[in-house]
Enzyme design. Sequence first.
Site, PDB file in Angstrom:
ATOM      1  N   ARG A  97       0.829  -1.195   0.000  1.00 53.56           N
ATOM      2  CA  ARG A  97       0.000   0.000   0.000  1.00 53.56           C
ATOM      3  C   ARG A  97       0.867   1.250   0.000  1.00 53.56           C
ATOM      4  O   ARG A  97       1.759   1.396   0.834  1.00 53.56           O
ATOM      5  CB  ARG A  97      -0.908  -0.016   1.226  1.00 53.56           C
ATOM      6  CG  ARG A  97      -1.629   1.289   1.539  1.00 53.56           C
ATOM      7  CD  ARG A  97      -2.420   1.130   2.820  1.00 53.56           C
ATOM      8  NE  ARG A  97      -2.693   2.393   3.483  1.00 53.56           N
ATOM      9  CZ  ARG A  97      -3.895   2.872   3.739  1.00 53.56           C
ATOM     10  NH1 ARG A  97      -4.955   2.209   3.377  1.00 53.56           N
ATOM     11  NH2 ARG A  97      -4.048   4.018   4.372  1.00 53.56           N
ATOM     12  N   THR A 101      -0.867   7.762  -1.803  1.00 58.92           N
ATOM     13  CA  THR A 101      -1.956   7.670  -2.776  1.00 58.92           C
ATOM     14  C   THR A 101      -3.020   6.662  -2.367  1.00 58.92           C
ATOM     15  O   THR A 101      -4.119   6.670  -2.911  1.00 58.92           O
ATOM     16  CB  THR A 101      -1.412   7.249  -4.144  1.00 58.92           C
ATOM     17  OG1 THR A 101      -0.878   5.909  -4.049  1.00 58.92           O
ATOM     18  CG2 THR A 101      -0.308   8.197  -4.608  1.00 58.92           C
ATOM     19  N   ASP A 198      -4.174  -2.255  11.134  1.00 55.94           N
ATOM     20  CA  ASP A 198      -3.455  -2.836  10.003  1.00 55.94           C
ATOM     21  C   ASP A 198      -3.314  -4.331  10.255  1.00 55.94           C
ATOM     22  O   ASP A 198      -2.559  -4.763  11.134  1.00 55.94           O
ATOM     23  CB  ASP A 198      -2.072  -2.179   9.875  1.00 55.94           C
ATOM     24  CG  ASP A 198      -1.322  -2.631   8.638  1.00 55.94           C
ATOM     25  OD1 ASP A 198      -1.153  -3.862   8.460  1.00 55.94           O
ATOM     26  OD2 ASP A 198      -0.913  -1.773   7.845  1.00 55.94           O
ATOM     27  N   ASP A 201       0.269  -5.818  10.128  1.00 57.72           N
ATOM     28  CA  ASP A 201       1.071  -5.474  11.312  1.00 57.72           C
ATOM     29  C   ASP A 201       0.641  -6.279  12.522  1.00 57.72           C
ATOM     30  O   ASP A 201       1.466  -6.708  13.336  1.00 57.72           O
ATOM     31  CB  ASP A 201       0.941  -3.978  11.629  1.00 57.72           C
ATOM     32  CG  ASP A 201       1.712  -3.108  10.643  1.00 57.72           C
ATOM     33  OD1 ASP A 201       2.467  -3.658   9.820  1.00 57.72           O
ATOM     34  OD2 ASP A 201       1.554  -1.875  10.713  1.00 57.72           O
TER      35      ASP A 201
END
Length: 207
Positions: A97, A101, A198, A201
């Site tokens: 990712r 953007t 996340d 993570d």
Amino acid sequence: MDHPLAASSLTVLRDERTPRSRFRPTLHDLATMLVYEATRALPTMPVTVTTPLATTAGVRPAAEAVVAPVLRAGLGMLPAALGLLPDAHTAFIGLARDETTHRPTVYLEAVPADLTGRPVLLLDPMLATGGSALHCLRLLLDRGARGITVVAVVAAPEGLAALESGLPVAAAAELTVVAAAVDERLNDTAYIVPGLGDAGDRIYGEM
């Protein structure tokens, strides 16, 4: 997916206090439930088996399935999928990712050249903007896949809308998304709210 055990597992995954040592097995449990639901319409073919007492009719999958985890977070769902589909072929799609953007950057595409007639499950815990899923789905469609099922832990309405608008009409009509929850929205940094953070993570540690 409306099931109390799935809701309980999702609660554990959402909790910021859940350590990786518990997050991973809980994700495995929930992914097993999600893949079980996602394969409800799996094509089968009739077979005959002999029990200790008689001969009877049974079924087996009509074609070898393909499970495609989106790296890296999707790897956390792969053991559950292979536990239910031990003969499945595994494809790997690696996407990173871009935090500016919010678009995916591709670093790996290891996918069979011909997916015609094979059930395909795309595994990714988070369906957020839909950008990563769209890239994967277009790749799979180009290889002949049809009737693909996306298996996610949580999905954002924006991501679901992106899939509907970003695919050809026929492909979108054949697409199935199985998730434990559709959450409220995306925040300003394109993370799902309330979400679970996340996923990569929380499975593997921060990079």
